[in-house]
Design a protein around this motif. Structure first.
Motif, PDB file in Angstrom:
ATOM      1  N   HIS A   1       0.820  -1.217   0.000  1.00  0.00           N
ATOM      2  CA  HIS A   1       0.000   0.000   0.000  1.00  0.00           C
ATOM      3  C   HIS A   1       0.856   1.271   0.000  1.00  0.00           C
ATOM      4  N   HIS A   2       2.185   1.102   0.093  1.00  0.00           N
ATOM      5  CA  HIS A   2       3.055   2.294   0.091  1.00  0.00           C
ATOM      6  C   HIS A   2       2.841   3.053  -1.225  1.00  0.00           C
ATOM      7  N   ARG A   3       2.732   4.372  -1.110  1.00  0.00           N
ATOM      8  CA  ARG A   3       2.330   5.164  -2.305  1.00  0.00           C
ATOM      9  C   ARG A   3       3.294   4.984  -3.483  1.00  0.00           C
TER      10      ARG A   3
ATOM     11  N   TYR B   1       2.139   1.173  -4.736  1.00  0.00           N
ATOM     12  CA  TYR B   1       0.725   0.781  -4.795  1.00  0.00           C
ATOM     13  C   TYR B   1       0.192   0.637  -6.222  1.00  0.00           C
ATOM     14  N   LYS B   2       0.450   1.655  -7.045  1.00  0.00           N
ATOM     15  CA  LYS B   2      -0.179   1.674  -8.376  1.00  0.00           C
ATOM     16  C   LYS B   2       0.356   0.586  -9.312  1.00  0.00           C
TER      17      LYS B   2
ATOM     18  N   HIS C   1      -0.683  -3.604  -6.235  1.00  0.00           N
ATOM     19  CA  HIS C   1      -1.845  -3.897  -5.397  1.00  0.00           C
ATOM     20  C   HIS C   1      -3.132  -3.212  -5.870  1.00  0.00           C
ATOM     21  N   LYS C   2      -2.975  -2.197  -6.726  1.00  0.00           N
ATOM     22  CA  LYS C   2      -4.137  -1.454  -7.237  1.00  0.00           C
ATOM     23  C   LYS C   2      -5.145  -2.405  -7.911  1.00  0.00           C
TER      24      LYS C   2
ATOM     25  N   HIS D   1      -7.613  -3.834  -5.646  1.00  0.00           N
ATOM     26  CA  HIS D   1      -8.540  -2.824  -5.120  1.00  0.00           C
ATOM     27  C   HIS D   1      -9.463  -2.238  -6.189  1.00  0.00           C
TER      28      HIS D   1
ATOM     29  N   GLU E   1       1.435  -9.890  -7.089  1.00  0.00           N
ATOM     30  CA  GLU E   1       0.832  -9.972  -5.746  1.00  0.00           C
ATOM     31  C   GLU E   1       0.536 -11.424  -5.377  1.00  0.00           C
TER      32      GLU E   1
ATOM     33  N   TYR F   1      -5.020  -4.275   7.527  1.00  0.00           N
ATOM     34  CA  TYR F   1      -4.178  -4.937   6.526  1.00  0.00           C
ATOM     35  C   TYR F   1      -4.081  -6.445   6.705  1.00  0.00           C
TER      36      TYR F   1
END
Ligand SMILES: [Zn+2]
Ligand SMILES: [Zn+2]
Length: 291
Positions: free
Chosen positions: A161-163, A166-167, A170-171, A174, A191, A261
């Motif tokens: 989830h670290h910015r 993330y993209k 893990h995006k 989500h 992932e 988390y």
């Protein structure tokens, strides 16, 4: 001294399980399971059992456990248990999810499953009926695996989830802010490998029979499909598991993106205070109900 302490805890846990094993009645499915297991051992090679058996167990269990949640969308009386009432499942989302799942299952997970036979050969993991652990041990080992997996999942999931990252990975998981059961394994291939590693650590520590491997796969699938189901059902038997996070807990993670988390238990989020926003949200919901 810490090592002694851990050894003491483990031996007490082992004694407790032995006690439970002695007191509880025989598994009523034992004779039919023994027959089916004997048939499998007589007709298939170890390689076929480890590879195709594991694939069948995974696919069958996955879609079987997804089925109740899938059917709930057509049952008006189940809608009161839907957590995000304003975001119903759509055919488009479910179809997209299904296609990605098949890709993940057959192109990412199947090559990993192909390693099962070599793993069992390397570590001399037995296949025969007589070496099969009794069910209280299987349950206790699954719980042990879940504790290890949950810890791995908490820290790696939080890192994903670290910015900065993330993209990239893990995006994908989500993409749906209101989850549904089938979405449990909807994720970027990286992932699947990163968070999936937590699943294998438990196996390295606890695996003593090929049956246990399938039991742990089933337990883990049941748990992850349940927390993604989108329905919080009060009579869900999984709530009997101590410290079980449950559907509402993970559903909030998908809705809020921040906090909650862990995969299975609540302790890491509580300890590291990443459940603050969730607790406030639950308080608000409680206040609304009282009004
Ligand atoms: Zn996440
Ligand atoms: Zn999720």
């Amino acid at each position: 001294m810490a090592t002694n302490g851990t050894a003491d805890i483990l031996s007490s846990a082992y004694l407790a399980v032995e006690y439970v094993d002695a007191v509880l009645p025989e598994n009523p499915f034992q004779p039919s399971l023994k027959h089916a297991w004997g048939y499998m051992m007589d007709n298939y090679t170890k390689f076929q059992i480890a590879t195709w058996g594991s694939l069948i167990v995974h696919e069958f269990i996955y879609f079987l456990f997804c089925l109740p949640g899938f059917l709930f969308q057509f049952m008006p009386f189940m809608q009161k248990y839907k957590i995000q009432q304003d975001r119903p499942e759509t055919w488009e989302k479910q179809w997209r999810c299904f296609k990605m799942l098949l890709f993940n299952h057959f192109c990412i997970q199947l090559p990993l499953i192909c390693g099962t036979y070599y793993f069992t050969e390397f570590f001399n993991i037995p296949y025969d009926w007589d070496s099969m652990p009794r069910w209280p041990f299987v349950l206790a080992q699954c719980f042990g695996c879940a504790v290890v997996e949950d810890t791995w999942h908490y820290f790696l999931h939080r890192a994903l989830h670290h910015r900065k990252v993330y993209k990239y990975i893990h995006k994908v998981h989500h993409e749906f802010t209101a989850p549904f059961g089938m979405q449990a394994e909807y994720a970027h291939p990286a992932e699947t490998l990163i968070l999936g590693a937590g699943f294998f650590i438990g196996i390295m520590l606890f695996c003593n029979h090929v049956f246990f491997l399938w039991a742990w796969v089933s337990f883990r699938l049941l748990e992850t499909i349940d927390v993604h189901s989108g329905y919080d059902i009060p009579w869900n038997p999984l709530h009997l598991i101590p410290f079980y996070a449950g559907t509402r807990f993970h559903d909030f993670h998908h809705m809020n993106f921040v906090g909650n988390y862990a995969s299975t238990f609540t302790w890491w989020d509580k300890l590291l205070k990443t459940d603050n926003q969730y607790n406030k949200h639950m308080e608000k919901l409680g206040d609304k109900k009282e009004q």
